[in-house]
Design a protein around this motif. Structure first.
Motif, PDB file in Angstrom:
ATOM      1  N   CYS A  33       0.747  -1.092   0.125  1.00 21.43           N
ATOM      2  CA  CYS A  33      -0.009   0.060   0.084  1.00 21.43           C
ATOM      3  C   CYS A  33       0.809   1.092  -0.099  1.00 21.43           C
ATOM      4  O   CYS A  33       0.503   2.472  -0.572  1.00 21.43           O
ATOM      5  N   LEU A  78      -0.244  -6.505   1.018  1.00 22.90           N
ATOM      6  CA  LEU A  78      -1.183  -5.562   1.011  1.00 22.90           C
ATOM      7  C   LEU A  78      -2.052  -5.488   2.274  1.00 22.90           C
ATOM      8  O   LEU A  78      -2.211  -6.595   3.026  1.00 22.90           O
ATOM      9  N   ASP A  79      -2.465  -4.382   2.600  1.00 26.54           N
ATOM     10  CA  ASP A  79      -3.613  -4.397   3.798  1.00 26.54           C
ATOM     11  C   ASP A  79      -5.107  -4.848   3.272  1.00 26.54           C
ATOM     12  O   ASP A  79      -5.153  -4.944   1.982  1.00 26.54           O
ATOM     13  N   GLY A  80      -5.548  -5.453   4.333  1.00 23.34           N
ATOM     14  CA  GLY A  80      -7.016  -6.128   3.989  1.00 23.34           C
ATOM     15  C   GLY A  80      -8.069  -5.155   4.517  1.00 23.34           C
ATOM     16  O   GLY A  80      -8.028  -4.060   4.217  1.00 23.34           O
ATOM     17  N   LYS A 121      -5.407   1.464  -7.529  1.00 23.96           N
ATOM     18  CA  LYS A 121      -5.202   0.401  -6.681  1.00 23.96           C
ATOM     19  C   LYS A 121      -5.351  -1.001  -7.688  1.00 23.96           C
ATOM     20  O   LYS A 121      -4.916  -1.962  -7.288  1.00 23.96           O
ATOM     21  N   ARG A 125      -2.629  -4.057  -8.542  1.00 23.50           N
ATOM     22  CA  ARG A 125      -2.791  -5.413  -8.549  1.00 23.50           C
ATOM     23  C   ARG A 125      -2.748  -6.185  -9.857  1.00 23.50           C
ATOM     24  O   ARG A 125      -2.146  -7.221  -9.985  1.00 23.50           O
ATOM     25  N   GLN A 137      -2.409 -10.453   0.294  1.00 21.23           N
ATOM     26  CA  GLN A 137      -3.450  -9.460   1.013  1.00 21.23           C
ATOM     27  C   GLN A 137      -3.654 -10.093   2.265  1.00 21.23           C
ATOM     28  O   GLN A 137      -4.310 -11.158   2.317  1.00 21.23           O
ATOM     29  N   ALA A 142      -1.467  -4.896   7.553  1.00 20.25           N
ATOM     30  CA  ALA A 142      -0.108  -5.765   7.044  1.00 20.25           C
ATOM     31  C   ALA A 142       1.108  -5.493   7.927  1.00 20.25           C
ATOM     32  O   ALA A 142       1.712  -6.398   7.725  1.00 20.25           O
ATOM     33  N   ALA A 334      -5.705 -11.250  -3.193  1.00 21.15           N
ATOM     34  CA  ALA A 334      -6.025 -10.062  -3.587  1.00 21.15           C
ATOM     35  C   ALA A 334      -7.235 -10.257  -4.863  1.00 21.15           C
ATOM     36  O   ALA A 334      -7.158  -9.131  -5.607  1.00 21.15           O
ATOM     37  N   CYS A 337     -11.448  -7.877  -3.185  1.00 22.03           N
ATOM     38  CA  CYS A 337     -11.137  -6.700  -2.191  1.00 22.03           C
ATOM     39  C   CYS A 337     -11.220  -6.911  -0.836  1.00 22.03           C
ATOM     40  O   CYS A 337     -12.301  -7.347  -0.369  1.00 22.03           O
ATOM     41  N   GLY A 338     -10.360  -6.334  -0.048  1.00 23.33           N
ATOM     42  CA  GLY A 338     -10.438  -6.382   1.474  1.00 23.33           C
ATOM     43  C   GLY A 338     -11.735  -5.761   2.210  1.00 23.33           C
ATOM     44  O   GLY A 338     -12.005  -5.822   3.150  1.00 23.33           O
TER      45      GLY A 338
END
Length: 672
Positions: A33, A78-80, A121, A125, A137, A142, A334, A337-338
C-alpha cells in the motif's frame, strides 16, 4: 506525523542513522500500500483528471524490471479489511474528513492534494499479477505480518511507513524515498540499486536511548488505543532550539529511563490529576500500543508465498463464521477486495473520495444500487439488514445506513456455497444489477462486456445526465486499446483548467465500474475482469471532451484502424439499443405528453446514420454491412431499418453529388 518529522529532521541531517547500501541478489518484503501511493505520487502522474493508468502501469513495470535486473526477489504485501476492534475508527474518520476537504480544494483550485485516482489500486494489483510478482493481501493491517516475514527470512522491508522505524528488523528498513530504483548501477557484472538502510540500533545509539524503549516512544508519541492528554514534550527539547519539537523533546526525556514501565509511570505523572480508573485505562492503552511492535515468531505469509497454503482466518469470537472458507484464498491472493471483510465483519463500507467539487452530490450515489446487490449477496437474511456507508454530503462526512437488496436470484444463492453456484445464475445477478441483458453483450470482445454494461447503467443513473460529448469521449476512449500513446495527438490534460462537470461525470462512471468489478469478484468472475490500464485513461477522455468543446476533430485517432472502428460501431449499437429500450419503458410508464429533451444518444444515432451514407469505399461498406448483419442477431430492428433507409439515400446522393463522399475521410472516421 512521526515519519515526516524523523525523515525531514533527524534522519536526513544525520549520516550515522542511515547506511549506504548496494542492494542486489536478495529477497525484499514490500509494503504494497505504501509503494502504491509513492510510485504514483512520486512519478508526477496526473491526480485530478481521473488518473493516468497506462503511464502508472508503465512505472510499475519499470520498477519490477529494475528489481529483476538486480536479482532482487520482491514479495508484495497489502492491507486487507479494517481492524475489528475499531481501534482506528477515530483516526480513519479524521482522515476521511481531511480527504473531503483536499478533494474539493483540488477540484476548485486545480492543486495537487495527493488524492489517489479511483482505479489506481486495481491497476497496481493487475500489473503485479501480469508480471507474476508474488502478492499477498492480509485479512487486516499488514504491518505486523510484513515485519514477521522479514524477520523469518532475514531480509529488509521496503516502506516509508513510520511503524517500520520502530520494529526491530534484523536486516533493517529500506526507506522508499532513498531506494534509487530508477538509477540502477553496475559493479563488474553485477547490477545493484543504490539505497540507504535504516536500523533501530543506529537510531538508539544516536539518540542515546535504550533499545527496548522504542515501542514506548511510539506509544507516547501517539497510538490508536488511547488519546493522551496533551503533554508538552517540547519543553524537554535541547535549549537554544528556535522551534522546539515535541518528538525531539520526548526522545530527550526518555534518556533518563531504563525500563518501559518506569517511563510510562513517569509519563502519567506529567498528565496532571487523573483518577485511579483513568490512570489504569491510559496505562492499558499505552501497553497495548507498545505490544503492536512485538514481532511474532512466525508469519503465515511464508507458507502462503512458498506453498500457497491458505492463511488461517483470525480466531476472533465476534467474527467467527462470518467469512466463508472459500473466500480465504481469493482474499489472500487479492482477487477479492479487502472491503468485503468490512461488510461481513463490521457491516460497514468505506467509500473513496475522488477529486470532486463539494457543490456536486457524492459520485458514490450513482453506484449505490450496485453495492446494495453486493450487500444482499454477502449478508443474505442476516440481521442487521443495513450497511453503514461512509460518504460525503457537501463537505461533511456522513455515516449513512443503506438497505441491502435481497430479491430475485440472490434469494436462491447462499454465500457459503456461492463459489459452487451455477455460472449462469451468477452472471444473471451481475447483469440484473446493471440492468443489461446478456444477449446484447455477446458481440463484444470479452474485455469490453463489463465496461459497456457499466456504461449503459451509467447513462440511466448518472446525475446530472452525461452529455453527448462525454458519452462519445468515453466510448472512443474504450475503443482505443493503447490510449496513453494516443495522447501525443492531443494537448496534455493537466495543462487544461479542470471542468468540474466532466470530472463529476467520469467519477461516477469509474465508481460504477469499480463497484461492478467488486461485485463481479464476489460472484466468481462471471465476466472477465477488464484490464484497466489498457482500457480506460481518465486524462485521455478529459482531453477528448476538451477537443470536442473547442471544435477539434477526432478522426485521426482511428485513422487506418478498422478494428477500432468496428469496436466503436458495436458499442454504439449496443448502447443505442439499451437506451431506446429503457426510454421506451420509461415513456410507457410515465405516459407523459411533454416532448422529451434531446439526449446524448440522439447525436450518436446521427453518427450511425452517417456510417452508411458517406463512404464510396466499397470494401469499407462491405465491412460495415457485415458488422450490422452480425448485430441483427441481437434484434436491433430499429438500427437495421436505419441502415436500409440510409443506404437508399446514399445511392441517390452518389448519383446527384458524386464528389460528396470523396470529401469525407475514408475508413469509417465519420462515425466519430
Amino acid at each position: 506525523m512521526l515519519i515526516q518529522y524523523l525523515a525531514d529532521t533527524f534522519l536526513e541531517a544525520t549520516s550515522q542513522i542511515y547506511r549506504d547500501v548496494r542492494f542486489m541478489g536478495r529477497r525484499l518484503v514490500i509494503d504494497g500500500c505504501n509503494l502504491l501511493h509513492l510510485l504514483y505520487f512520486n512519478s508526477g502522474l496526473d491526480q485530478n483528471h481521473g488518473g493516468e493508468y497506462a503511464a502508472f502501469e508503465d512505472v510499475i513495470e519499470k520498477f519490477v524490471i529494475a528489481l529483476r535486473d538486480c536479482r532482487i526477489t520482491p514479495y508484495v504485501v497489502l492491507d486487507g479489511g479494517t481492524d475489528c476492534t475499531d481501534k482506528k475508527l477515530e483516526t480513519l474518520t479524521q482522515r476521511a474528513k481531511d480527504r473531503i476537504i483536499k478533494a474539493h480544494r483540488a477540484a476548485a483550485e486545480g492543486s495537487q492534494e495527493r488524492i489517489l485516482p479511483l482505479l489506481a489500486k486495481l491497476v497496481f494489483r493487475q500489473t503485479l499479477d501480469r508480471l507474476e510478482v508474488p502478492v499477498a493481501q492480509c485479512y487486516g493491517e499488514a504491518d505486523e505480518q510484513i515485519a514477521t516475514l522479514a524477520n523469518e527470512w532475514q531480509c529488509p522491508v521496503l516502506s516509508n511507513d513510520s511503524d517500520f522505524y520502530i520494529f526491530e528488523l534484523p536486516a533493517g528498513l529500506l526507506p522508499i524515498d532513498h531506494f534509487k530504483w530508477e538509477a540502477v548501477e553496475q559493479c563488474g557484472s553485477q547490477k545493484y540499486i543504490p539505497c540507504k538502510s535504516y536500523n533501530t540500533s543506529s537510531f538508539c545509539i544516536f539518540f542515546n536511548i535504550q533499545h527496548h524503549l522504542l515501542p514506548t516512544f511510539a506509544a507516547l508519541a501517539g497510538n490508536d488505543y488511547v488519546k493522551l492528554q496533551r503533554t508538552s514534550w517540547a519543553q524537554f527539547a535541547p535549549a537554544g532550539r528556535e522551534k522546539p519539537n515535541r518528538l525531539e523533546g520526548l526522545l530527550c526525556w526518555l534518556r533518563d529511563f531504563q525500563q518501559p514501565r518506569e517511563a510510562l509511570e513517569a509519563a502519567l505523572g506529567l498528565m496532571g490529576e487523573l483518577s485511579k480508573k483513568s490512570k489504569a485505562e491510559v496505562l492499558q492503552g499505552l501497553s497495548l500500543g507498545m505490544a503492536e511492535y512485538q514481532i511474532p515468531p512466525s508469519s503465515y505469509l511464508k507458507m502462503f508465498f512458498i506453498h500457497k497454503v491458505v492463511p488461517p482466518f483470525p480466531a476472533v469470537e465476534k467474527t467467527a463464521g462470518l467469512v466463508p472458507h472459500w473466500m480465504l484464498l481469493p482474499l489472500a491472493e487479492a482477487r477479492l477486495c479487502g472491503d468485503i471483510l468490512d461488510v461481513l465483519q463490521l457491516r460497514r463500507m468505506p467509500l473513496p473520495t475522488p477529486v470532486d467539487h463539494g457543490d456536486m452530490p457524492s459520485a458514490c450515489l450513482t453506484s449505490r444500487p450496485i453495492r446494495q446487490v453486493m450487500y444482499g449477496l454477502l449478508l443474505g437474511k442476516a440481521k442487521p439488514l443495513q450497511v453503514e456507508e461512509r460518504d460525503r454530503e457537501g463537505l461533511e462526512l456522513k455515516f449513512i445506513l443503506v438497505q441491502r437488496t435481497y430479491k430475485g436470484v440472490i434469494q436462491r444463492l447462499d454465500l457459503n456455497s456461492l463459489d459452487k453456484a451455477d455460472p449462469s445464475e451468477r452472471l444473471q445477478v451481475l447483469l440484473e444489477a446493471l440492468g443489461v441483458p446478456e444477449a446484447s453483450l455477446n458481440s463484444l470482445p470479452p474485455q469490453l462486456r463489463l465496461p459497456v454494461a457499466v456504461t449503459c447503467y451509467w447513462l440511466q443513473r448518472a446525475q446530472p445526465p452525461p452529455d453527448q460529448m462525454m458519452l462519445k469521449a468515453l466510448l472512443l476512449g474504450l475503443t482505443i486499446v493503447d490510449t496513453w500513446r494516443q495522447r501525443a495527438a492531443l494537448h496534455p490534460a493537466n495543462k487544461q483548467r479542470l471542468d468540474v462537470n466532466v470530472v463529476h461525470a467520469f467519477n461516477q462512471w469509474q465508481l460504477c465500474l469499480k463497484d461492478s468489478i467488486q461485485l463481479n469478484q464476489v460472484l466468481g468472475y462471471p465476466l472477465p475482469e477488464p484490464q484497466i490500464a489498457r482500457l480506460y485513461e481518465g486524462t485521455f477522455v478529459h482531453q477528448l471532451v476538451h477537443v470536442m468543446k473547442t471544435g477539434g476533430r477526432l478522426g485521426s485517432l482511428l485513422k487506418s484502424d478498422r478494428s477500432s472502428v468496428k469496436r466503436y460501431q458495436t458499442m454504439v449499437f449496443i448502447v443505442h439499443q439499451f437506451y431506446t429500450q429503457e426510454t421506451s419503458k420509461s415513456s410507457e410508464t410515465q405516459k407523459t405528453a411533454t416532448a422529451p429533451q434531446r439526449q446524448p444518444l440522439d447525436d450518436l444515432t446521427a453518427d450511425l446514420q452517417q456510417m452508411f451514407t458517406l463512404h464510396e469505399d466499397e470494401e469499407f461498406v462491405t465491412e460495415a454491412n457485415s458488422a450490422v448483419t452480425a448485430l441483427e442477431d441481437l434484434s436491433l430492428h430499429d438500427l437495421v431499418s436505419v441502415r436500409t433507409r440510409y443506404k437508399t439515400k446514399e445511392r441517390n446522393n452518389r448519383c446527384k453529388i458524386p464528389e460528396m463522399s470523396r470529401k469525407e475521410e475514408c475508413r469509417g472516421l465519420d462515425i466519430i
